[in-house]
Design a protein around this motif. Structure first.
Motif, PDB file in Angstrom:
ATOM      1  N   VAL A 151      35.639  32.266 -19.787  1.00 38.03           N
ATOM      2  CA  VAL A 151      35.802  32.239 -18.334  1.00 38.03           C
ATOM      3  C   VAL A 151      35.773  33.650 -17.771  1.00 38.03           C
ATOM      4  CG1 VAL A 151      37.509  31.808 -16.517  1.00 38.03           C
ATOM      5  CG2 VAL A 151      37.001  30.021 -18.197  1.00 38.03           C
ATOM      6  N   LYS A 175      38.128  24.543 -12.323  1.00 47.46           N
ATOM      7  CA  LYS A 175      37.332  23.340 -12.557  1.00 47.46           C
ATOM      8  C   LYS A 175      37.767  22.288 -11.543  1.00 47.46           C
ATOM      9  CE  LYS A 175      40.294  21.113 -16.045  1.00 47.46           C
ATOM     10  NZ  LYS A 175      40.322  20.500 -17.387  1.00 47.46           N
ATOM     11  N   PRO A 194      33.387  27.726 -20.547  1.00 49.23           N
ATOM     12  CA  PRO A 194      32.855  26.797 -19.547  1.00 49.23           C
ATOM     13  C   PRO A 194      31.710  25.926 -20.059  1.00 49.23           C
ATOM     14  CG  PRO A 194      33.219  28.963 -18.582  1.00 49.23           C
ATOM     15  CD  PRO A 194      33.413  29.110 -20.055  1.00 49.23           C
ATOM     16  N   PHE A 210      32.423  23.807 -11.220  1.00 55.26           N
ATOM     17  CA  PHE A 210      33.147  25.070 -11.316  1.00 55.26           C
ATOM     18  C   PHE A 210      33.155  25.762  -9.960  1.00 55.26           C
ATOM     19  CE2 PHE A 210      31.380  24.366 -15.607  1.00 55.26           C
ATOM     20  CZ  PHE A 210      32.555  24.355 -16.341  1.00 55.26           C
TER      21      PHE A 210
END
Length: 270
Positions: A151, A175, A194, A210
């Motif tokens: 991330v 998220k 991710p 996202f």
């Protein structure tokens, strides 16, 4: 929370356990005062709605557990094949010989504060010009990443893509999931991957998407900004204040003209 406390006590040492009279829940004596149970010896059978709710909660727990489970290479290969079969935007994933796979994620920008962007060099001194302005909210950007990217690395890549000079620690990746017409937003840890989450959830953006946002600290941490950034913020605020002032002046000027026209009509009629 009670179960978590008891598991922690198991790691610390053995304690005497206390069994609830209304169900099979077992708890350490030391945890008993911190645990509250809503159970009865003669509980009525669960309704169908309760059963459905329990099944949904169980499914959500299993889903979250699955998101944090490592798969074998064969399971990854199968999931990638399934993902590529159902994706509609041709943004497919590719499995490499080392087991690392690559693919695409889409990140929506939802930034409420201005960002500092690196510009060109000023004059012959070689100094880099930095300007602060608002990035358009709701814009979606596509990144090509690998399963090893975290991330934090995704945030850095996004900022570099827009030449943003701000500290990446000011931002967080969230998220967003949709379940039964309800939208849930959850902040992702810096070490999460991710692309793995995208693979498990599938390509449907309603299932998982996202969003890049500022860190939710409750208030702006002005100490984290540099002096040039603060000056840029002041310049933006001064510009916005002048625009608001001009809008108010124009509105009341138009109102004054309408009043004067009304007065002239009244005087002319008399």
């Amino acid at each position: 929370m009670g179960a978590a406390m008891c598991k922690l006590s198991d790691k610390v040492g053995q304690h005497v356990r206390k069994r609830s009279t209304g169900c099979k829940y077992t708890c350490h004596t030391s945890c008993r005062d911190r645990v509250s149970l809503d159970c009865h010896p003669a509980a009525s059978p669960l309704s169908q709605d309760q059963l459905n709710n329990n099944n949904t909660q169980f499914h959500d727990v299993e889903k979250e557990r699955e998101l944090r489970t490592e798969f074998s290479r064969e399971e990854i290969r199968q999931r990638i094949e399934q993902y590529n079969m159902v994706t509609r935007d041709h943004l497919k994933m590719t499995l490499g010989p080392s087991g690392v796979y690559t693919g695409f994620i889409k990140v929506q920008l939802d930034l409420r504060r201005p960002v500092t962007v690196r510009g060109g060099q000023r004059g012959g001194g070689g100094a880099v010009v930095e300007e602060a302005f608002y990035l358009p909210r709701g814009v979606t950007n596509t990144l090509h990443i690998s399963s090893n990217n975290t991330v934090r690395q995704v945030i850095v890549a996004l900022l570099n893509k827009f030449t943003v000079a701000d500290n990446p620690a000011k931002y967080a990746l969230y998220k967003r999931c949709r379940r039964e017409e309800q939208v849930y937003v959850c902040k992702l840890a810096d070490g999460e991957q991710p692309l793995f989450l995208r693979l498990v959830a599938g390509p449907d953006a309603d299932t998982l998407s996202f969003v890049l946002r500022e860190q939710q600290t409750g208030e702006v941490m002005w100490d984290a900004f540099s002096i040039p950034e603060l000056h840029n913020f002041l310049r933006i605020l001064d510009k916005e204040e002048q625009e608001q002032r001009d809008a108010v002046i124009r509105r009341y000027e138009a109102y004054r003209q309408r009043l004067q026209e009304a007065l002239r009509e009244v005087r002319g009629a008399s």
